[in-house]
Design an enzyme around this catalytic site. Structure first.
Site, PDB file in Angstrom:
ATOM      1  N   LYS A  17       0.839  -1.213   0.000  1.00 20.59           N
ATOM      2  CA  LYS A  17       0.000   0.000   0.000  1.00 20.59           C
ATOM      3  C   LYS A  17       0.865   1.251   0.000  1.00 20.59           C
ATOM      4  O   LYS A  17       2.056   1.211   0.347  1.00 20.59           O
ATOM      5  CB  LYS A  17      -0.935   0.045   1.208  1.00 20.59           C
ATOM      6  CG  LYS A  17      -0.285  -0.028   2.597  1.00 20.59           C
ATOM      7  CD  LYS A  17       0.203   1.274   3.187  1.00 20.59           C
ATOM      8  CE  LYS A  17       0.742   1.128   4.611  1.00 20.59           C
ATOM      9  NZ  LYS A  17       1.558   2.236   5.081  1.00 20.59           N
ATOM     10  N   ALA A 116       9.380  -0.404   5.521  1.00 23.36           N
ATOM     11  CA  ALA A 116       9.348   0.442   4.336  1.00 23.36           C
ATOM     12  C   ALA A 116       8.131   1.361   4.269  1.00 23.36           C
ATOM     13  O   ALA A 116       8.033   2.191   3.367  1.00 23.36           O
ATOM     14  CB  ALA A 116       9.374  -0.449   3.085  1.00 23.36           C
ATOM     15  N   GLY A 117       7.151   1.179   5.169  1.00 26.11           N
ATOM     16  CA  GLY A 117       5.920   1.983   5.086  1.00 26.11           C
ATOM     17  C   GLY A 117       5.009   1.528   3.961  1.00 26.11           C
ATOM     18  O   GLY A 117       4.105   2.249   3.541  1.00 26.11           O
ATOM     19  N   ASP A 155      -2.863  -1.601  10.646  1.00 27.05           N
ATOM     20  CA  ASP A 155      -3.069  -1.534   9.189  1.00 27.05           C
ATOM     21  C   ASP A 155      -3.706  -2.796   8.613  1.00 27.05           C
ATOM     22  O   ASP A 155      -4.049  -2.842   7.437  1.00 27.05           O
ATOM     23  CB  ASP A 155      -1.717  -1.357   8.466  1.00 27.05           C
ATOM     24  CG  ASP A 155      -1.195   0.064   8.565  1.00 27.05           C
ATOM     25  OD1 ASP A 155      -1.957   0.945   9.010  1.00 27.05           O
ATOM     26  OD2 ASP A 155      -0.029   0.284   8.185  1.00 27.05           O
TER      27      ASP A 155
HETATM   28  O1  C5P Z   1      -0.565  -1.292  15.296  1.00 24.08           O
HETATM   29  P1  C5P Z   1       0.850  -1.555  14.935  1.00 24.08           P
HETATM   30  O2  C5P Z   1       1.425  -2.748  15.664  1.00 24.08           O
HETATM   31  O3  C5P Z   1       1.090  -1.623  13.481  1.00 24.08           O
HETATM   32  O4  C5P Z   1       1.661  -0.304  15.440  1.00 24.08           O
HETATM   33  C1  C5P Z   1       3.046  -0.318  15.627  1.00 24.08           C
HETATM   34  C2  C5P Z   1       3.454   0.862  16.492  1.00 24.08           C
HETATM   35  O5  C5P Z   1       3.288   2.088  15.774  1.00 24.08           O
HETATM   36  C3  C5P Z   1       2.619   1.042  17.754  1.00 24.08           C
HETATM   37  O6  C5P Z   1       3.139   0.293  18.809  1.00 24.08           O
HETATM   38  C4  C5P Z   1       2.741   2.535  18.010  1.00 24.08           C
HETATM   39  O7  C5P Z   1       3.966   2.822  18.630  1.00 24.08           O
HETATM   40  C5  C5P Z   1       2.812   3.112  16.613  1.00 24.08           C
HETATM   41  N1  C5P Z   1       1.498   3.585  16.127  1.00 24.08           N
HETATM   42  C6  C5P Z   1       0.950   4.741  16.653  1.00 24.08           C
HETATM   43  N2  C5P Z   1      -0.257   5.189  16.174  1.00 24.08           N
HETATM   44  C7  C5P Z   1      -0.900   4.533  15.200  1.00 24.08           C
HETATM   45  C8  C5P Z   1      -0.361   3.356  14.652  1.00 24.08           C
HETATM   46  C9  C5P Z   1       0.850   2.902  15.131  1.00 24.08           C
HETATM   47  O8  C5P Z   1       1.529   5.380  17.541  1.00 24.08           O
HETATM   48  N3  C5P Z   1      -2.076   5.020  14.744  1.00 24.08           N
END
Ligand code: C5P
Length: 301
Positions: A17, A116-117, A155
């Site tokens: 994405k 990589a985002g 995501d």
């Molecule tokens: O949800 P996910 O495991 O992908 O998120 C990884 C890290 O990215 C989280 O632990 C948090 O530190 C950060 N994050 C955030 N705000 C979001 C999504 C992710 O701060 N909306």
């Protein structure tokens, strides 16, 4: 994602994405950030094959696609050990929650670089949930899978849907967006970025920008409106972590794209091009600069 049901396994093509828009609205008490983001799939895929087994073990074989190792290794990033891979964790969690007594042999062939985002790991996790739901004959509804997906990562629910979407909350609340048809060039530099580290440095916007301006620019197809409405509030904190982000911004400006920005928390940068020929030309220029893995592709409506 594209799903094919074969005699003895389920095969899924899991897309990457791009975030065409990402605004930070607030920091939440649980440590996450409240965001508004417009995400679209692109034509770069990992391939997952899932075979249900009678024994309850889950085995994961994960490797880079042939031809993507070697000179591009730096720009692909690391593959975690199998049991730390989110694909393994997702299959394991679904097995536990559903009480399924069967296991799986999972083969994951990766083309989407990591850190990589580009959502590679999240897309793979969504793919394994869909494959397991079919191969283990669980008959879970999309909504139930979405709730499990949100537990595993912000995501992942996006990848259970289709097309492009505006995602809110921490990213798990999905609102479908109309089709988006863009030619893009994506570069993953030789360093990756950690999502938590980038978020840790970000500041919520004092006057947040809304996604509507970009949505109307995309509907009208006005390059000028699209260019002025691209936003990624994570670009500044990402560029504090590595000089590659500033370098990529400059290289894309020089390469003559319509507009460019960071995807998600990086480290990939993308540029929007007028058509396929323009994208090929820009990709050729960027390849000659040896700045990482360069992919010319399109968004998937
Ligand atoms: O949800 P996910 O495991 O992908 O998120 C990884 C890290 O990215 C989280 O632990 C948090 O530190 C950060 N994050 C955030 N705000 C979001 C999504 C992710 O701060 N909306």
């Amino acid at each position: 994602m594209l799903v094919r049901i074969a005699a003895d396994r389920v095969e899924v093509q899991a897309p990457a994405k791009l975030n065409l828009f990402l605004e930070i609205l607030a920091k939440r008490p649980d440590g996450y950030h409240e965001i508004e983001t417009l995400m679209t799939r692109i034509g770069l895929y990992d391939s997952l094959a899932f075979r249900a087994t009678q024994s309850p073990e889950i085995q994961l074989d994960c490797r880079w696609a042939a031809g993507q190792r070697g000179h591009q290794q730096d720009s692909l990033g690391d593959l975690p050990p199998s049991e730390q891979n989110i694909v393994f964790k997702a299959a394991n969690l679904l097995q536990q929650r559903s009480g399924c007594g069967r296991g799986a042999e999972i083969c994951l062939v990766k083309r989407i670089p990591s850190a990589a985002g580009l959502g590679g790991a999240s897309s793979d996790a969504a793919a394994v949930l869909v494959a397991a739901n079919i191969a283990w004959e669980l008959n879970w509804s999309r909504e139930r899978l979405m709730r499990l997906a949100a537990e595993l990562g912000s995501d992942i629910p996006f990848f259970l849907g289709s097309g492009s979407a505006v995602c809110r909350g921490r990213g798990e609340q999905i609102e479908k967006n109309g089709p988006i048809h863009l030619h893009v060039v994506v570069v993953r530099p030789p360093v990756g970025l950690s999502t938590p580290e980038v978020y840790q440095r970000c500041r919520p916007a004092s006057t947040p920008i809304g996604v509507q301006k970009l949505q109307s620019g995309l509907r009208s197809g006005s390059w000028k409106d699209i260019k002025s409405a691209l936003v990624n509030r994570l670009e500044e904190p990402a560029s504090q972590l590595t000089p590659w982000i500033g370098r990529l911004r400059q290289e894309f400006e020089n390469a003559g794209c319509i507009a460019q920005q960071l995807s998600g928390s990086g480290s990939s940068y993308f540029g929007i091009c007028e058509n396929a020929r323009h994208a090929r030309r820009v990709a050729g220029r960027l390849r000659s600069k040896r700045i990482g893995m360069v992919t010319a592709t399109t968004t998937i409506g």
